[in-house]
Design a protein around this motif. Sequence first.
Motif, PDB file in Angstrom:
ATOM      1  N   PHE A   1     -94.268 -48.030 -20.657  1.00 31.25           N
ATOM      2  CA  PHE A   1     -94.959 -48.591 -19.504  1.00 31.25           C
ATOM      3  C   PHE A   1     -96.226 -47.795 -19.201  1.00 31.25           C
ATOM      4  O   PHE A   1     -96.269 -46.573 -19.372  1.00 31.25           O
ATOM      5  CB  PHE A   1     -94.047 -48.579 -18.275  1.00 31.25           C
TER       6      PHE A   1
ATOM      7  N   GLY B   1     -96.975 -47.358 -12.676  1.00 34.36           N
ATOM      8  CA  GLY B   1     -95.892 -46.876 -11.844  1.00 34.36           C
ATOM      9  C   GLY B   1     -96.005 -47.355 -10.416  1.00 34.36           C
ATOM     10  O   GLY B   1     -96.772 -48.285 -10.114  1.00 34.36           O
TER      11      GLY B   1
ATOM     12  N   ASN C   1     -96.462 -54.541 -16.057  1.00 35.81           N
ATOM     13  CA  ASN C   1     -95.232 -53.986 -16.633  1.00 35.81           C
ATOM     14  C   ASN C   1     -94.251 -55.095 -17.002  1.00 35.81           C
ATOM     15  O   ASN C   1     -93.677 -55.108 -18.098  1.00 35.81           O
ATOM     16  CB  ASN C   1     -94.575 -53.022 -15.644  1.00 35.81           C
TER      17      ASN C   1
ATOM     18  N   ASP D   1     -89.670 -47.322 -21.937  1.00 35.65           N
ATOM     19  CA  ASP D   1     -89.796 -45.934 -21.503  1.00 35.65           C
ATOM     20  C   ASP D   1     -90.690 -45.835 -20.268  1.00 35.65           C
ATOM     21  O   ASP D   1     -91.843 -46.271 -20.286  1.00 35.65           O
ATOM     22  CB  ASP D   1     -90.383 -45.093 -22.641  1.00 35.65           C
ATOM     23  N   CYS D   2     -90.147 -45.247 -19.210  1.00 31.83           N
ATOM     24  CA  CYS D   2     -90.879 -45.060 -17.945  1.00 31.83           C
ATOM     25  C   CYS D   2     -91.485 -43.664 -17.835  1.00 31.83           C
ATOM     26  O   CYS D   2     -92.187 -43.366 -16.865  1.00 31.83           O
ATOM     27  CB  CYS D   2     -89.955 -45.279 -16.752  1.00 31.83           C
TER      28      CYS D   2
ATOM     29  N   TRP E   1     -91.143 -43.110 -12.239  1.00 30.38           N
ATOM     30  CA  TRP E   1     -90.822 -44.056 -11.182  1.00 30.38           C
ATOM     31  C   TRP E   1     -89.940 -43.399 -10.124  1.00 30.38           C
ATOM     32  O   TRP E   1     -89.494 -42.261 -10.272  1.00 30.38           O
ATOM     33  CB  TRP E   1     -90.099 -45.274 -11.757  1.00 30.38           C
TER      34      TRP E   1
ATOM     35  N   ALA F   1     -87.835 -48.678  -9.385  1.00 30.41           N
ATOM     36  CA  ALA F   1     -86.953 -48.977 -10.514  1.00 30.41           C
ATOM     37  C   ALA F   1     -86.011 -50.137 -10.190  1.00 30.41           C
ATOM     38  O   ALA F   1     -85.765 -51.009 -11.035  1.00 30.41           O
ATOM     39  CB  ALA F   1     -86.150 -47.734 -10.892  1.00 30.41           C
TER      40      ALA F   1
ATOM     41  N   LEU G   1     -83.302 -48.638 -20.562  1.00 34.60           N
ATOM     42  CA  LEU G   1     -84.453 -48.242 -19.755  1.00 34.60           C
ATOM     43  C   LEU G   1     -84.438 -46.719 -19.707  1.00 34.60           C
ATOM     44  O   LEU G   1     -83.458 -46.111 -19.288  1.00 34.60           O
ATOM     45  CB  LEU G   1     -84.345 -48.831 -18.346  1.00 34.60           C
TER      46      LEU G   1
ATOM     47  N   VAL H   1     -86.325 -43.062 -16.045  1.00 33.50           N
ATOM     48  CA  VAL H   1     -86.907 -43.732 -14.881  1.00 33.50           C
ATOM     49  C   VAL H   1     -87.483 -42.740 -13.877  1.00 33.50           C
ATOM     50  O   VAL H   1     -88.407 -43.069 -13.126  1.00 33.50           O
ATOM     51  CB  VAL H   1     -85.880 -44.645 -14.180  1.00 33.50           C
TER      52      VAL H   1
END
Length: 403
Positions: free
Chosen positions: A196, A199, A210, A230-231, A235, A240, A255, A258
């Motif tokens: 990603f 945010g 996103n 992949d964050c 976040w 999230a 995921l 986060v």
Amino acid sequence: MKIEKVELRELNGTLKTEKPFWEERLVRPIDIYPEHRSETLADWDKKRGVLYSSQKESALPISAVFVEIVTDNGLKGIGGPIDHSQAHIIKEQLSHLLIDKDPLAIERLWDQMHRFQVHGRQGTPMIALSAVDCALWDLKGKYYNEPVYKIIGGPTRDKIPAYASMLGFTVEDMGLVKERALEFKEKGYKAQKWFFRHGPMSGTDGFKKNVSMVKTLRETLGEDYDIMLDCWQSWDLNYAMKITSRIEEYSPRWLEEVAMPDRIDTYRQLRQRTSIPLSGAEHEYTRWGFKRFIDQEALDILQPDIYWAGGLSETLKIANYASVHDLITIPHGHSSKAGINFSVTQSPIHTPYQEYLEKWNTIHQFFLKNPIIPEKGYIYLPKETGLGMEIDSSKVESEKIIK
């Protein structure tokens, strides 16, 4: 046999490319501040002093440091690449614990290094320790004239599926996202991970981008293809929860990261509220750090980085504890050489994939002979002794020993 010297070699070379190598950076925790959110990839590289520098035309300068542990009978174990901050710790704090010691007594040396660094349980000091540990394993394999995976339990299979990790590719142009996703599917990969770019502070526009990326990937790759997201620990819980409610219909395989790893409650609460499996702890350290995630039932997939979490020695301990809880362990793809020697010794149900960072692993393995490269989506058992760490002198344009 005893350790005679510990050397730190800085190597410099140039990766030739047909077009700019890095296209885009990922979202970062510090992006909540506007002056950082506006930074480009080049700005970020300059500030954090990465292994590579900004590209000029078709040449990407690369600089990296390797730790070499040399014995009195001429054997050499190699770890890295690392950066100068980690090299400094090895030189000033760890090397004196190694000289004149038995290099095969890895558990003893790990314990002594860990106990000596009373303020080094995490971060840069633990990364330095990890590099030394991997160099010792490389040396041990060379001593016994075997790949390390044969020493630590033997292979459970002759190959492992790799997933294409797409760090550095643009995610802003959905046409290019679709094109690259199809390209790597055609290369034989059965799974891909995308990163990603936005945010919580990127507003509605960033949120929509996103979601659009996830939607595009699922529509492009089909229902039976694993997609990881992949964050990069950027976040918070509210963001999230909002985004998982929008992307659950696209059935991501997981995921990732986060939130920052100290926010275990965020992971635990999110895991209770979404059907998407959660992965993470790439930026966590040692078995004690991972025990917190496991005991609080905060993750479905653990992702220790072998070169950050404490080396191969510690990653094996983390995976053993995770297996007691029937959790998956797939190390972060920082080092393909160490990664494959770990992954093929694990049960296929507990380590079903190995990450292959398409761009980063090219950089990370630049100075190595026989780099690990997936073939039709699989990484096969390596044949080299140790961890297969040998420097390709033809890639080295200049070098120096760090004193």
